[in-house]
Design a protein around this motif. Structure first.
Motif, PDB file in Angstrom:
ATOM      1  N   VAL A  39       0.467   1.664   7.893  1.00 48.55           N
ATOM      2  CA  VAL A  39       1.778   1.411   7.300  1.00 48.55           C
ATOM      3  C   VAL A  39       2.860   1.394   8.378  1.00 48.55           C
ATOM      4  CG1 VAL A  39       3.577   2.391   5.812  1.00 48.55           C
ATOM      5  CG2 VAL A  39       1.206   2.320   5.011  1.00 48.55           C
ATOM      6  N   VAL A  40       2.874   2.432   9.233  1.00 48.93           N
ATOM      7  CA  VAL A  40       3.934   2.497  10.244  1.00 48.93           C
ATOM      8  C   VAL A  40       3.752   1.424  11.319  1.00 48.93           C
ATOM      9  CG1 VAL A  40       4.347   4.944   9.810  1.00 48.93           C
ATOM     10  CG2 VAL A  40       2.773   4.288  11.619  1.00 48.93           C
TER      11      VAL A  40
ATOM     12  N   GLY B 142       7.816   4.267  -2.786  1.00 58.73           N
ATOM     13  CA  GLY B 142       8.999   3.765  -2.109  1.00 58.73           C
ATOM     14  C   GLY B 142       8.656   2.803  -0.991  1.00 58.73           C
ATOM     15  N   LEU B 143       7.627   3.135  -0.212  1.00 57.03           N
ATOM     16  CA  LEU B 143       7.200   2.262   0.884  1.00 57.03           C
ATOM     17  C   LEU B 143       6.774   0.898   0.372  1.00 57.03           C
ATOM     18  CD1 LEU B 143       5.169   4.842   3.000  1.00 57.03           C
ATOM     19  CD2 LEU B 143       7.244   3.664   3.754  1.00 57.03           C
ATOM     20  N   ALA B 144       5.989   0.870  -0.706  1.00 54.84           N
ATOM     21  CA  ALA B 144       5.493  -0.398  -1.249  1.00 54.84           C
ATOM     22  C   ALA B 144       6.644  -1.282  -1.727  1.00 54.84           C
ATOM     23  CB  ALA B 144       4.517  -0.130  -2.395  1.00 54.84           C
ATOM     24  N   VAL B 145       7.617  -0.689  -2.417  1.00 53.02           N
ATOM     25  CA  VAL B 145       8.750  -1.465  -2.940  1.00 53.02           C
ATOM     26  C   VAL B 145       9.603  -2.011  -1.801  1.00 53.02           C
ATOM     27  CG1 VAL B 145      10.888  -1.306  -4.272  1.00 53.02           C
ATOM     28  CG2 VAL B 145       8.804  -0.226  -5.136  1.00 53.02           C
ATOM     29  N   ILE B 146       9.881  -1.183  -0.802  1.00 50.82           N
ATOM     30  CA  ILE B 146      10.741  -1.627   0.301  1.00 50.82           C
ATOM     31  C   ILE B 146      10.056  -2.707   1.136  1.00 50.82           C
ATOM     32  CG2 ILE B 146      11.960  -0.917   2.389  1.00 50.82           C
ATOM     33  CD1 ILE B 146      12.207   1.888   1.088  1.00 50.82           C
ATOM     34  N   PHE B 147       8.773  -2.528   1.443  1.00 48.40           N
ATOM     35  CA  PHE B 147       8.048  -3.551   2.194  1.00 48.40           C
ATOM     36  C   PHE B 147       8.028  -4.881   1.443  1.00 48.40           C
ATOM     37  CE2 PHE B 147       5.654  -0.388   4.948  1.00 48.40           C
ATOM     38  CZ  PHE B 147       6.024  -0.967   6.148  1.00 48.40           C
ATOM     39  N   GLY B 148       7.755  -4.823   0.126  1.00 50.28           N
ATOM     40  CA  GLY B 148       7.736  -6.054  -0.654  1.00 50.28           C
ATOM     41  C   GLY B 148       9.073  -6.767  -0.624  1.00 50.28           C
TER      42      GLY B 148
ATOM     43  N   PHE C 240      15.962  -0.100   7.461  1.00 48.87           N
ATOM     44  CA  PHE C 240      16.126   1.281   7.898  1.00 48.87           C
ATOM     45  C   PHE C 240      15.857   2.303   6.794  1.00 48.87           C
ATOM     46  CE2 PHE C 240      18.312  -1.185  11.105  1.00 48.87           C
ATOM     47  CZ  PHE C 240      17.773  -0.611  12.255  1.00 48.87           C
ATOM     48  N   SER C 241      15.820   1.868   5.539  1.00 44.01           N
ATOM     49  CA  SER C 241      15.429   2.800   4.482  1.00 44.01           C
ATOM     50  C   SER C 241      13.945   3.149   4.575  1.00 44.01           C
ATOM     51  CB  SER C 241      15.740   2.213   3.105  1.00 44.01           C
ATOM     52  OG  SER C 241      14.983   1.038   2.862  1.00 44.01           O
ATOM     53  N   LEU C 242      13.176   2.332   5.291  1.00 39.72           N
ATOM     54  CA  LEU C 242      11.754   2.623   5.505  1.00 39.72           C
ATOM     55  C   LEU C 242      11.535   3.875   6.348  1.00 39.72           C
ATOM     56  CD1 LEU C 242      10.004  -0.792   6.339  1.00 39.72           C
ATOM     57  CD2 LEU C 242       9.444   0.746   4.453  1.00 39.72           C
ATOM     58  N   GLN C 243      12.416   4.128   7.315  1.00 35.97           N
ATOM     59  CA  GLN C 243      12.137   5.152   8.319  1.00 35.97           C
ATOM     60  C   GLN C 243      11.999   6.558   7.744  1.00 35.97           C
ATOM     61  OE1 GLN C 243      14.643   4.746  11.771  1.00 35.97           O
ATOM     62  NE2 GLN C 243      14.039   2.614  12.096  1.00 35.97           N
TER      63      GLN C 243
ATOM     64  N   LEU D 149       1.649  -6.980   4.584  1.00 42.99           N
ATOM     65  CA  LEU D 149       0.538  -6.073   4.858  1.00 42.99           C
ATOM     66  C   LEU D 149       0.965  -4.618   4.666  1.00 42.99           C
ATOM     67  CD1 LEU D 149      -1.002  -7.779   8.024  1.00 42.99           C
ATOM     68  CD2 LEU D 149      -2.039  -7.609   5.750  1.00 42.99           C
ATOM     69  N   GLY D 150       2.202  -4.286   5.047  1.00 43.42           N
ATOM     70  CA  GLY D 150       2.693  -2.936   4.858  1.00 43.42           C
ATOM     71  C   GLY D 150       2.704  -2.538   3.392  1.00 43.42           C
ATOM     72  N   CYS D 151       3.104  -3.458   2.530  1.00 46.72           N
ATOM     73  CA  CYS D 151       3.106  -3.208   1.092  1.00 46.72           C
ATOM     74  C   CYS D 151       1.689  -2.947   0.583  1.00 46.72           C
ATOM     75  CB  CYS D 151       3.722  -4.404   0.363  1.00 46.72           C
ATOM     76  SG  CYS D 151       3.777  -4.234  -1.438  1.00 46.72           S
ATOM     77  N   LEU D 152       0.743  -3.740   1.037  1.00 46.39           N
ATOM     78  CA  LEU D 152      -0.651  -3.569   0.611  1.00 46.39           C
ATOM     79  C   LEU D 152      -1.210  -2.227   1.073  1.00 46.39           C
ATOM     80  CD1 LEU D 152      -2.035  -7.171   1.274  1.00 46.39           C
ATOM     81  CD2 LEU D 152      -1.424  -6.148  -0.925  1.00 46.39           C
ATOM     82  N   PHE D 153      -0.913  -1.842   2.302  1.00 47.72           N
ATOM     83  CA  PHE D 153      -1.396  -0.551   2.817  1.00 47.72           C
ATOM     84  C   PHE D 153      -0.757   0.617   2.061  1.00 47.72           C
ATOM     85  CE2 PHE D 153      -2.211  -2.877   7.004  1.00 47.72           C
ATOM     86  CZ  PHE D 153      -3.577  -2.966   6.766  1.00 47.72           C
ATOM     87  N   ALA D 154       0.535   0.491   1.705  1.00 55.88           N
ATOM     88  CA  ALA D 154       1.198   1.553   0.941  1.00 55.88           C
ATOM     89  C   ALA D 154       0.569   1.710  -0.437  1.00 55.88           C
ATOM     90  CB  ALA D 154       2.693   1.247   0.819  1.00 55.88           C
ATOM     91  N   LEU D 155       0.230   0.596  -1.068  1.00 56.73           N
ATOM     92  CA  LEU D 155      -0.453   0.660  -2.368  1.00 56.73           C
ATOM     93  C   LEU D 155      -1.832   1.290  -2.228  1.00 56.73           C
ATOM     94  CD1 LEU D 155       0.540  -2.852  -3.790  1.00 56.73           C
ATOM     95  CD2 LEU D 155       1.424  -0.615  -4.522  1.00 56.73           C
ATOM     96  N   LEU D 156      -2.525   0.977  -1.140  1.00 59.16           N
ATOM     97  CA  LEU D 156      -3.829   1.591  -0.879  1.00 59.16           C
ATOM     98  C   LEU D 156      -3.678   3.098  -0.696  1.00 59.16           C
ATOM     99  CD1 LEU D 156      -6.874   1.091  -0.245  1.00 59.16           C
ATOM    100  CD2 LEU D 156      -6.221   0.850   2.154  1.00 59.16           C
ATOM    101  N   LEU D 157      -2.644   3.503   0.004  1.00 59.50           N
ATOM    102  CA  LEU D 157      -2.386   4.931   0.215  1.00 59.50           C
ATOM    103  C   LEU D 157      -2.103   5.621  -1.113  1.00 59.50           C
ATOM    104  CD1 LEU D 157      -1.984   7.092   2.463  1.00 59.50           C
ATOM    105  CD2 LEU D 157       0.459   6.526   2.399  1.00 59.50           C
ATOM    106  N   TYR D 158      -1.333   4.989  -1.972  1.00 60.90           N
ATOM    107  CA  TYR D 158      -1.002   5.555  -3.291  1.00 60.90           C
ATOM    108  C   TYR D 158      -2.267   5.748  -4.125  1.00 60.90           C
ATOM    109  CZ  TYR D 158       1.126   6.040  -7.896  1.00 60.90           C
ATOM    110  OH  TYR D 158       1.482   6.517  -9.139  1.00 60.90           O
ATOM    111  N   ARG D 159      -3.195   4.815  -3.980  1.00 57.68           N
ATOM    112  CA  ARG D 159      -4.407   4.848  -4.813  1.00 57.68           C
ATOM    113  C   ARG D 159      -5.450   5.833  -4.267  1.00 57.68           C
ATOM    114  NH1 ARG D 159      -8.092   5.657  -7.370  1.00 57.68           N
ATOM    115  NH2 ARG D 159      -9.359   4.298  -8.722  1.00 57.68           N
ATOM    116  N   TYR D 160      -5.615   5.887  -2.945  1.00 53.05           N
ATOM    117  CA  TYR D 160      -6.748   6.635  -2.391  1.00 53.05           C
ATOM    118  C   TYR D 160      -6.351   7.810  -1.490  1.00 53.05           C
ATOM    119  CZ  TYR D 160      -9.502   2.675  -4.058  1.00 53.05           C
ATOM    120  OH  TYR D 160     -10.078   1.726  -4.852  1.00 53.05           O
ATOM    121  N   GLY D 161      -5.092   7.882  -1.047  1.00 52.87           N
ATOM    122  CA  GLY D 161      -4.714   8.924  -0.115  1.00 52.87           C
ATOM    123  C   GLY D 161      -4.680  10.301  -0.756  1.00 52.87           C
TER     124      GLY D 161
END
Length: 425
Positions: A233-234, A309-315, A347-350, A410-422
């Motif tokens: 993600v980062v 939040g990460l998924a929404v901002i990346f999208g 910058f809201s991502l940081q 890709l960041g949005c997809l990884f954030a969704l993956l994190l939400y599901r499996y992290g």
């Protein structure tokens, strides 16, 4: 202390937050003054965007690469002294930059800056995560201060360039580091107060690696599935951040009208008219808007799952990247609006990913975890500058922004993956 708990900051919280705010502002004052100077270097030294982008990427890369050994040092020795060394090194690097005679010496000076600056984020963020009980609020104010520096650096540099040669300007830019050091040596705080409030001690968990084998063992333990996905993600954030911002002053200048002539701000034949670049001020304004993004992003980490939040901002960033050039071509008003949205979202991502790192790493390895974070964000992310420089050489500005949009997708997809499996620590 859980990041979901919201309350008043303690005196220790405020002392740490003040210390990291001024230090963070200075780091980014230097970082984002570089793109303004690049506009001059392209003309003065006759280099292409691809060559200059690669040269700057080396310095920016060390900003990230040095974060990993810095993180190890933070876990072993604490944050205060390392931050002071960082400030002194950055000031010295800009003094060296003022004597640069060409692209090689510019690269060398930026490398010195990158090595010194690389210490800050592992030290500062580890300090917030272990010392500030209101972690989300601490990250918010820390981020806002960073964005003040991010906007202040280009603005200060652009204004000084109206009156002085760029070499003198870079020498004058040593002053922010000296001022920060004078303030920082007076700060007093407990670096581990937040961990102790939870009923434990960071010493119980801290086992800073004293050998290569211990470092490898600690790293293996740190890289759970969740932490690995956070790194992806980062990485996407770093590539998009550097790829977008490095040449943005030059890109904006292509879309802005000749405001100087229209408003008759200066005598057309004066040196100030020659040096005044409206794009530099729009760029600084875009970065200043990021302060609001940092504040909102930091506050939201106390209230919503950061993965969401990460998924929404990346999208949203992916959409903005695709629409940026059409909006810029539509007129000055839409160019300003799309720039504001870009600055806010970027910058809201940081604070979102900074708080996520704290959720997916143990307190005793916080320095190491943020070391890896900024190795990825600014080390690997530095290649975004080279990628953007190359794209601008071989395709249009529109093509460049569309290609860069792949990173937030890709960041949005990884954030969704994190939400599901992290699984949080």
């Amino acid at each position: 202390m859980s990041t979901e708990q919201v309350g008043e900051m303690t005196d220790n919280d405020r002392s740490i937050t003040g210390f990291v705010m001024i230090s963070h502002a200075v780091v980014h004052t230097y970082e984002l003054s570089i793109p303004i100077l690049m506009v001059i270097w392209i003309t003065e030294f006759g280099v292409s965007t691809a060559i200059l982008g690669t040269a700057v990427a080396v310095g920016y890369g060390l900003f990230g690469i040095g974060a990993l050994p810095a993180g190890v040092l933070v876990d072993r020795f604490g944050s205060r002294e390392l931050v002071l060394a960082c400030l002194a090194g950055m000031g010295g690097s800009f003094l060296l930059l003022s004597a640069a005679q060409g692209i090689v010496t510019i690269t060398l000076a930026l490398c010195v800056w990158g090595i010194a600056a690389s210490v800050y984020h592992p030290a500062g963020l580890s300090l917030i995560s272990t010392g500030v009980e209101q972690r989300g609020t601490g990250f918010a104010y820390h981020g806002m201060a960073g964005n003040f520096g991010i906007a202040f650096g280009p603005l200060l540099t652009a204004v000084l360039l109206l009156f002085f040669d760029w070499r003198l300007v870079t020498a004058l830019l040593v002053a922010p580091a000296m001022i920060a050091i004078a303030y920082a040596v007076t700060a007093s705080f407990d670096e581990t107060a937040a961990v102790e409030t939870d009923g434990g001690s960071i010493e119980d968990d801290r086992d800073s690696p004293s050998s290569l084998s211990a470092f490898v063992a600690d790293s293996r333990a740190l890289f759970t599935l969740g932490f690995t996905v956070v790194m992806l993600v980062v990485m996407m954030n770093g590539l998009f951040y550097r790829g977008t911002l490095t040449f943005l002053p030059d890109v904006l200048s292509d879309f802005l009208p000749d405001v100087t002539a229209q408003l008759q701000l200066f005598d057309p034949d004066s040196p100030m008219a020659e040096e005044f670049d409206p794009a530099s001020y729009l760029y600084a304004g875009l970065l200043m808007v990021g302060m609001a993004g940092q504040y909102v992003g930091g506050k939201l980490t106390d209230r919503i799952p950061t993965e969401t939040g990460l998924a929404v901002i990346f999208g949203s960033l992916a959409v903005v990247a695709v629409l940026f050039v059409p909006a810029a071509q539509a007129g000055t008003t839409t160019l300003v609006l799309v720039s504001v949205v870009l600055g806010f979202l970027l910058f809201s991502l940081q604070p979102m990913y900074q708080a996520t790192i704290a959720e997916y790493s143990p307190p005793g390895d916080r320095g190491l975890s943020y070391g890896y974070t900024y190795l990825v964000v600014f080390g690997i992310g530095a290649t975004g500058a080279a990628i953007a420089g190359y794209l601008l050489e071989v395709t249009t500005v529109m093509g460049t922004f569309v290609a860069l949009a792949a990173f937030p997708v890709l960041g949005c997809l990884f954030a969704l993956l994190l939400y599901r499996y992290g699984e949080r620590r």
